[in-house]
Design a protein around this motif. Sequence first.
Motif, PDB file in Angstrom:
ATOM      1  N   PRO A 225      78.910  -9.558  70.829  1.00  0.00           N
ATOM      2  CA  PRO A 225      77.496  -9.297  71.182  1.00  0.00           C
ATOM      3  C   PRO A 225      77.258  -7.915  71.764  1.00  0.00           C
ATOM      4  CG  PRO A 225      78.127 -11.506  71.873  1.00  0.00           C
ATOM      5  CD  PRO A 225      79.391 -10.838  71.403  1.00  0.00           C
ATOM      6  N   ARG A 226      78.203  -7.412  72.546  1.00  0.00           N
ATOM      7  CA  ARG A 226      77.997  -6.110  73.196  1.00  0.00           C
ATOM      8  C   ARG A 226      77.856  -4.966  72.194  1.00  0.00           C
ATOM      9  NH1 ARG A 226      83.605  -6.812  73.663  1.00  0.00           N
ATOM     10  NH2 ARG A 226      84.756  -5.140  72.590  1.00  0.00           N
ATOM     11  N   MET A 227      78.350  -5.165  70.968  1.00  0.00           N
ATOM     12  CA  MET A 227      78.310  -4.097  69.970  1.00  0.00           C
ATOM     13  C   MET A 227      76.897  -3.827  69.473  1.00  0.00           C
ATOM     14  SD  MET A 227      81.728  -5.384  67.943  1.00  0.00           S
ATOM     15  CE  MET A 227      81.810  -4.049  66.764  1.00  0.00           C
ATOM     16  N   TYR A 228      75.965  -4.721  69.777  1.00  0.00           N
ATOM     17  CA  TYR A 228      74.579  -4.540  69.349  1.00  0.00           C
ATOM     18  C   TYR A 228      73.759  -3.808  70.404  1.00  0.00           C
ATOM     19  CZ  TYR A 228      75.567  -7.723  65.542  1.00  0.00           C
ATOM     20  OH  TYR A 228      76.086  -8.296  64.404  1.00  0.00           O
ATOM     21  N   ASN A 229      74.399  -3.406  71.485  1.00  0.00           N
ATOM     22  CA  ASN A 229      73.666  -2.767  72.570  1.00  0.00           C
ATOM     23  C   ASN A 229      74.236  -1.401  72.926  1.00  0.00           C
ATOM     24  OD1 ASN A 229      72.339  -5.337  72.852  1.00  0.00           O
ATOM     25  ND2 ASN A 229      74.114  -6.043  74.004  1.00  0.00           N
ATOM     26  N   ASN A 230      75.094  -0.846  72.035  1.00  0.00           N
ATOM     27  CA  ASN A 230      75.789   0.390  72.372  1.00  0.00           C
ATOM     28  C   ASN A 230      75.141   1.642  71.805  1.00  0.00           C
ATOM     29  OD1 ASN A 230      77.708  -0.945  73.800  1.00  0.00           O
ATOM     30  ND2 ASN A 230      79.230  -1.013  72.173  1.00  0.00           N
ATOM     31  N   PHE A 231      74.118   1.495  71.003  1.00  0.00           N
ATOM     32  CA  PHE A 231      73.595   2.655  70.302  1.00  0.00           C
ATOM     33  C   PHE A 231      72.164   2.951  70.719  1.00  0.00           C
ATOM     34  CE2 PHE A 231      77.383   2.370  68.093  1.00  0.00           C
ATOM     35  CZ  PHE A 231      77.557   1.084  67.604  1.00  0.00           C
ATOM     36  N   GLU A 232      71.685   4.109  70.307  1.00  0.00           N
ATOM     37  CA  GLU A 232      70.414   4.607  70.818  1.00  0.00           C
ATOM     38  C   GLU A 232      69.211   3.893  70.229  1.00  0.00           C
ATOM     39  OE1 GLU A 232      70.369   8.756  70.178  1.00  0.00           O
ATOM     40  OE2 GLU A 232      71.973   9.192  71.602  1.00  0.00           O
ATOM     41  N   ASN A 233      69.210   3.612  68.959  1.00  0.00           N
ATOM     42  CA  ASN A 233      68.032   3.027  68.342  1.00  0.00           C
ATOM     43  C   ASN A 233      68.423   2.001  67.293  1.00  0.00           C
ATOM     44  OD1 ASN A 233      68.565   4.506  65.817  1.00  0.00           O
ATOM     45  ND2 ASN A 233      67.953   6.308  66.992  1.00  0.00           N
ATOM     46  N   VAL A 234      67.391   1.341  66.777  1.00  0.00           N
ATOM     47  CA  VAL A 234      67.606   0.237  65.839  1.00  0.00           C
ATOM     48  C   VAL A 234      68.320   0.698  64.577  1.00  0.00           C
ATOM     49  CG1 VAL A 234      66.396  -1.368  64.320  1.00  0.00           C
ATOM     50  CG2 VAL A 234      65.700  -1.157  66.712  1.00  0.00           C
ATOM     51  N   SER A 235      67.857   1.788  63.979  1.00  0.00           N
ATOM     52  CA  SER A 235      68.437   2.231  62.708  1.00  0.00           C
ATOM     53  C   SER A 235      69.884   2.667  62.877  1.00  0.00           C
ATOM     54  CB  SER A 235      67.596   3.376  62.123  1.00  0.00           C
ATOM     55  OG  SER A 235      67.519   4.451  63.035  1.00  0.00           O
ATOM     56  N   THR A 236      70.202   3.299  64.009  1.00  0.00           N
ATOM     57  CA  THR A 236      71.579   3.723  64.256  1.00  0.00           C
ATOM     58  C   THR A 236      72.503   2.520  64.358  1.00  0.00           C
ATOM     59  OG1 THR A 236      70.817   5.691  65.422  1.00  0.00           O
ATOM     60  CG2 THR A 236      73.089   5.015  65.799  1.00  0.00           C
ATOM     61  N   THR A 237      72.084   1.524  65.126  1.00  0.00           N
ATOM     62  CA  THR A 237      72.892   0.320  65.284  1.00  0.00           C
ATOM     63  C   THR A 237      73.063  -0.400  63.950  1.00  0.00           C
ATOM     64  OG1 THR A 237      72.058   0.078  67.530  1.00  0.00           O
ATOM     65  CG2 THR A 237      73.108  -1.840  66.556  1.00  0.00           C
ATOM     66  N   ALA A 238      71.971  -0.544  63.202  1.00  0.00           N
ATOM     67  CA  ALA A 238      72.034  -1.235  61.908  1.00  0.00           C
ATOM     68  C   ALA A 238      72.989  -0.524  60.964  1.00  0.00           C
ATOM     69  CB  ALA A 238      70.640  -1.332  61.301  1.00  0.00           C
ATOM     70  N   GLY A 239      72.963   0.814  60.986  1.00  0.00           N
ATOM     71  CA  GLY A 239      73.842   1.565  60.105  1.00  0.00           C
ATOM     72  C   GLY A 239      75.301   1.448  60.492  1.00  0.00           C
ATOM     73  N   LYS A 240      75.593   1.554  61.778  1.00  0.00           N
ATOM     74  CA  LYS A 240      76.989   1.521  62.214  1.00  0.00           C
ATOM     75  C   LYS A 240      77.610   0.148  62.054  1.00  0.00           C
ATOM     76  CE  LYS A 240      76.984   5.449  65.344  1.00  0.00           C
ATOM     77  NZ  LYS A 240      77.344   5.969  66.680  1.00  0.00           N
ATOM     78  N   LEU A 241      76.824  -0.879  62.235  1.00  0.00           N
ATOM     79  CA  LEU A 241      77.351  -2.239  62.105  1.00  0.00           C
ATOM     80  C   LEU A 241      77.265  -2.754  60.670  1.00  0.00           C
ATOM     81  CD1 LEU A 241      75.995  -3.939  65.359  1.00  0.00           C
ATOM     82  CD2 LEU A 241      78.219  -2.904  64.935  1.00  0.00           C
ATOM     83  N   ASP A 242      76.743  -1.918  59.769  1.00  0.00           N
ATOM     84  CA  ASP A 242      76.671  -2.292  58.352  1.00  0.00           C
ATOM     85  C   ASP A 242      75.819  -3.541  58.149  1.00  0.00           C
ATOM     86  OD1 ASP A 242      77.265  -1.585  55.780  1.00  0.00           O
ATOM     87  OD2 ASP A 242      79.037  -2.839  55.643  1.00  0.00           O
ATOM     88  N   LEU A 243      74.745  -3.639  58.924  1.00  0.00           N
ATOM     89  CA  LEU A 243      73.844  -4.773  58.767  1.00  0.00           C
ATOM     90  C   LEU A 243      73.174  -4.704  57.401  1.00  0.00           C
ATOM     91  CD1 LEU A 243      72.199  -4.835  62.314  1.00  0.00           C
ATOM     92  CD2 LEU A 243      74.310  -5.911  61.538  1.00  0.00           C
ATOM     93  N   TYR A 244      72.711  -5.820  56.913  1.00  0.00           N
ATOM     94  CA  TYR A 244      72.065  -5.995  55.608  1.00  0.00           C
ATOM     95  C   TYR A 244      73.074  -5.960  54.454  1.00  0.00           C
ATOM     96  CZ  TYR A 244      67.961  -4.643  58.345  1.00  0.00           C
ATOM     97  OH  TYR A 244      66.999  -4.544  59.308  1.00  0.00           O
TER      98      TYR A 244
END
Length: 1512
Positions: free
Chosen positions: A398-417
């Motif tokens: 869960p903590r990995m979804y709170n480490n980045f600056e904005n929504v798009s950055t987090t989605a990109g780094k975690l390979d969401l979608y």
Amino acid sequence: MTVGKKDPSVKHRDVVSFQSANSPNKNPVVEIEAQSASEQDMAVSDSWTENLQSSESPADVNLHQSSDAKADVKPKIKQKDGPSTTKHQRISQPRPFDQNSPSFMYTQNELLPEETGQTNLIDPIHEFKVMVNTENATEKEILHKFSFEVFRFAAACMNVRTNGTIHFGVGDTPDHEHGQVVGLKMISRENYIKEFDLSLKKHFEENQSVARACIRPPKFIPVQCLDGTSSNLWVIEVDIVPYYSETQEKLFYISVLKEVEGKKCKSRCLFVRQGANSINVLAEKNPRIFQEKLMAVSVEVQTWASTRKSMEQRRFQKPSQSHQGQRLQQLITLGRDTLEYSLQFLVVTNKCPESELKHLSFLKELKLFAVLDFDPESEVMGTCNFFRKDRHANLHYPRMYNNFENVSTTAGKLDLYKNTSWVFCNGRANEDNENDLPFDPSNWLKKRAGEVSDMINFICNPDILPKDRLVVVFLLHSGITDVFNPLLETFCAIYRKLGGEDNMLCICKDSTVFSQWKEVVGNRCQIDISSRCIYELSLYEVNCTINKVKEPQTRSSQRYLPSTGSSSVLLTKRDEELMTFLDILSESECRNTEIEALESFRDFKTKMEEDFYRGGQVTWWNFYLSEKPGCLPFIKRDKYEELYNLMTPIGGYPSPCIFINLFHHPGCGGTTLAMHVLWNLRKKFRCAVVKNNTAQNSEIAAQVIQLLTYGKDEQSSYTPVLLLVDNWEDVEDLQRCIRQAAHEKKKQDSVLVIILICQRSQFPAASSGNSRIDSVFITYKLSPREQGFFQEKLKELKGQHEKPETFYAFVIMTENFSDSYIENLVCNTLKDLDVSTNVAQLISFLALLNTYINGSCMSLSLCEEFVGIRNALWGKETLWDKMNPYSTLFIGFKVEECGTYQAVRFLHQKIAKHCLQVLTAEHHLKLSEITTNLLHCDLLYKSGMGKDILVQNILSMLITRQKKQLGDDKDTLFSLLVEEMPMAEGEEVLTHAIQRFDRNATMPQALARHFYLKKKDFPSALQWALDAQQKNNNSYIADTLGQVYKSHLKHEIECNEDITPDNLNMYLELASKATKSFKDSQELAKRDEPMDCFEQRSVTRRQQATYNTSGYVGEMDVIMIVFQILEDIPVFSKNDLHQWHKMVQFLRGNLTMDVSHETNCKANDEFIAVLSSHEKFLVSLKPRMKDIFAFFENYFTYLKPRSIERETVEERNKRKVSDLFKKYVKIFCKSGEERETERTKRPIISLQQTVEENRRDLEEKRADTFAGLLQWLNEKNGPQMEDILNKWQFIFENSSRSSSINRVNFILANIVVHCVFPKSTKIISYKDLITLLNEVLQKEGTHSDCTEVYYLAMVLLWPGKDSILENTIFKNICTYVTSTKRSFNRRFSYMSPARSCIAHFYLGKSKDLKRIVHKAKIDQAVGWEKRKNSHQLWQSGAIWREPGVDQLLLRVKGKTENGEIHVHYPGNLRIPVRPVYLGGLRKGYSMEEVSFYLGFTMEGPVAYDLKYTNDP
């Protein structure tokens, strides 16, 4: 289980005892002696302490307590707070009575309801036993005692005709809470069953058939720890069901063995239930009372039997008809007919038993966005393990979804979608990091609940998952009774975020789990969750029902890739999901699909054709359907053969990586032509389309090579990859990355990758002619042959479709892109348009966007809301109905860029363009009016899917300039939209844009450029430039401010023919302000600012990363303008050499203005006064020019371009700097007289002068700096390097002041001499170098800007076998690595966006200085023939596979964590390492073990030749 021998000193005492809830606390020996002979008849082997509580301490008797077993099985689980006997309040329900519940499990220390006496005969009574005193018991004795307790309880239940369950492994006071689940260690399940069968025959004899029908075999229930992990403990339960049909009115005696005077004999017992106890009626000693009791039981059994019969009849009722299957279909599909692909699923689950996993296959069919898993063992033996056998999922916390600056950055780094995210919400049992181990509920609430809540807020954000497409599924495999259970807390968090339970579906294992779930949810949220729950269906029925409602598959069930020798390999779904950036075209594409076998295939075929011919993107289905019998072949464009031949040349391929350009007008069929070629080559090449324009080129290259080598071992050849990329600007870097990756698999005379690049251009023919690589182009003009094909195809469409005349995109091509046809079409369609309606306004918005940003769109849901459609999913009205008759100009399509959603655009860009013309000409709407309305519409800018892309397209439409070099038809100063407006309207639109994007700095920046470029209104330009600077002071905006001053300066010079003192003062003030702004731009550029917004293209185009050097160029321009001004003033006449010489001396700072000029001319005095007032500024110009030239020298020399092809662009920049340098030399370098004069006048040389002399000698040899010394690694002149070392040693020992850089350079000089001349006797020992380095480190600390010292610390102190404990300095290596990165970022990161650092040293296998390996030595390890092409080996990475290199370098092991690599060493050292090839790391932050070679750069340690340890 280990069983000890019996203690011979205790002959008549039980070796095994049971703690029972109904037994008093007495001494077992005393109790046995008080027993009657009849009671002793019940003894088995030795005397048994039945229903007695042992008096031994828990430490002596509790062999089966959970803490021991847990320590044996799970040593890494964190210790729980307090002992197992602590009072617990968690209540658990027993296993459902007389049911096979393989998924049921107990949780350690939870409490079962109290034991009960006889109730209504149907509701089971319960008896708890926990086994103690087993240290000295044999296995036979334990099993014997178990069977006796079972059948004693069973006989009692059968006689009174009540259902019952006896539980083994459930404790009682004082050592446990009453009913506390403790668990037993399992001896052998088979032995328990065997003993049960044998003892049943012995105890019941003639009634054994009845007993076998009423007494169920033992059930073994696993016990899990509080944190959800396995404990290796069990509860054993036996159910008794005395059906009337079996028991009738009988009494059931059991036979037991007794031992009298050493002889064994049988004894009969008659057990009945009395309260919570089982008593033996035959144990009564008094004959009279004995007869009375026996008579009473004989009478009561008639009542018990009658009551049992009555209760069975009453309970046997026909179950009501269930409609939960229908409810499941409604909830899982959000009320649709089928499980549509657009739905996104969020699954929350707890531990699923292994036996039930096979019924979870429906998870593999859902479009899982994320799974929130509360089973810590899921990856090893649970749902995650089951899912990942066939599908890919990234493992997250869960903590990995709170480490980045904005929504798009987090989605990109975690390979969401792209892939399912499997989130372990209660840690993982197999984790090394203590922070990621599972917690019990109490600790979870304190330490992890906040992370989970933040993660849910992120996932349920409308920008991530739109509520109207989201289904949240709770999979409850076990009951939840605790109101603070982690899964319940997660439910509440989702409930709050979504504002209710409308999007939820709860699948409960059974009615018991449902009842508990309903109760806890009702207590916490005050709602009745029943209508959202499924609890009457088995998991098997749930699985089948969901699979039944899924959409028919439109992809082949088995997808094959071509392989060598006309063979094929099967591409599994899981492996395909790993290649997230590629849309792979299989050999068997579209064949053997579910949809083709259904009656609905005709409708599907019609829709696919209509979508394409109306203007939608071509799909593989369009090519497949055209090959069906009775259909015309897909139209081959004239350039098809030319493009096909370029990909399949007769003479072979010149290199292993081929690039081909296809230039085309937007909307003329360029991408369709490219895909047509791919379709027909799918059996010759492995074809794929890059579907993510935001991915890193290195990551794409890695997946291309993965596709290339899929299903292949090390063979002589590979089937080449044919890759299509669309509208890609960063082609050169993509080419470098793919060449580097492809070279690793290069075979002689074989091509590996062919890249077809589709590029939109306004001048395709010219672009093709100027291309450096093979290219083809198509335009807005069909040949007569092509027109014939299109006419023939149109006739076919008219015979198969209802309204082929509305296939406007196809008809436009049939009409040869006739502007008159399009104009008539648009005019006729829009003639009755009411521009005051929302529909008309939506049309105007889409027309504006599609005209100026090709490929732009708006989400379907946004369009529906805009025109007033509410709840479109559940209603009947559609957008197309609402927009009729104008809807024929538009098309809906699926977008998968940032999630999946439906979007709307015009059928063709030419239609949008003419529509905009009709709106402006016929309906009198100005461009500025439409744009202003677009900016004022608040609905467009609220949260929702596609909002970010829409806003970026609007910004791009307003600010992106046109450039011919990028394929545009002209160069513009502003965006094409603003250029086509009158000046005043353009100014007004930009002003409105500033109001809309009030935090965006690019809008006032654009308005500033408007004022200084178009209106020459410099005060207003300055105002808006300063406004932009306040909002975002980046390097581009600072450069704009400098351009305002520079343009003002040039404008004033042009307007004034003569230079007056007042004009000179104004010029110098403007020049001073301009240079200050350009200096600011230079400093801001070092902060890694994003690309200039005016250079940004559409979001659909991939762009190059660059570093902004415009501030340096702008300052040089201004300084050269000042020099030209000074040449033209009277006091510095360029025609007078004496005055010219004085000007040079003045600019050098050697003369003041007062001394340099003595004149009686009043005019000259005024000029001199002005110059004197600006003397500080003027004297700074020459040093500034020198510094700028030094900057460019470093920029061009010490960092290498990331792409060889960019060197051509860099050469142009070098030439410009060179031209300015020539002008600089012309002014300041007339002669060398000064240096000669200095030498003749020099007095006797002092010690410090000798030091300076050595410095000058080193400077001549380019060995006076750290970087210069590194260059000597490439030299083979050992004696010269020794001389350099001597000079540095003299400087180090005799310099007047202690300097860290002197020591650092001296240490490096020793290392370099060791590398190039290892036999030198001048090199000081490794130990002395460490001592010297330690002195520098102590002086500099850990926050110095002296990056070089930390670089040396990495090289010299990297851990080895024996170095960790030698000195404290070695233990600080992690700190020094961190300091290296920080120091580098402070000093050099501004040079890095488009450039990469060079590793000069690598980690070898030897010790001390010998383990420092430099690049030249690695080259020497390569064979002589290959050494000729060493540059290519390094560029491609093939160097690492050379045997000599493997013998020379040490392969380091590490672990990937959060997108980084960490190396673990003893002493709790955890050193971060960056992969030099970013594509080597898998997407999604998966945590796995890797190995690599280690290199050292000024940025920190880097990993080469990264390999995953567990890969085959």
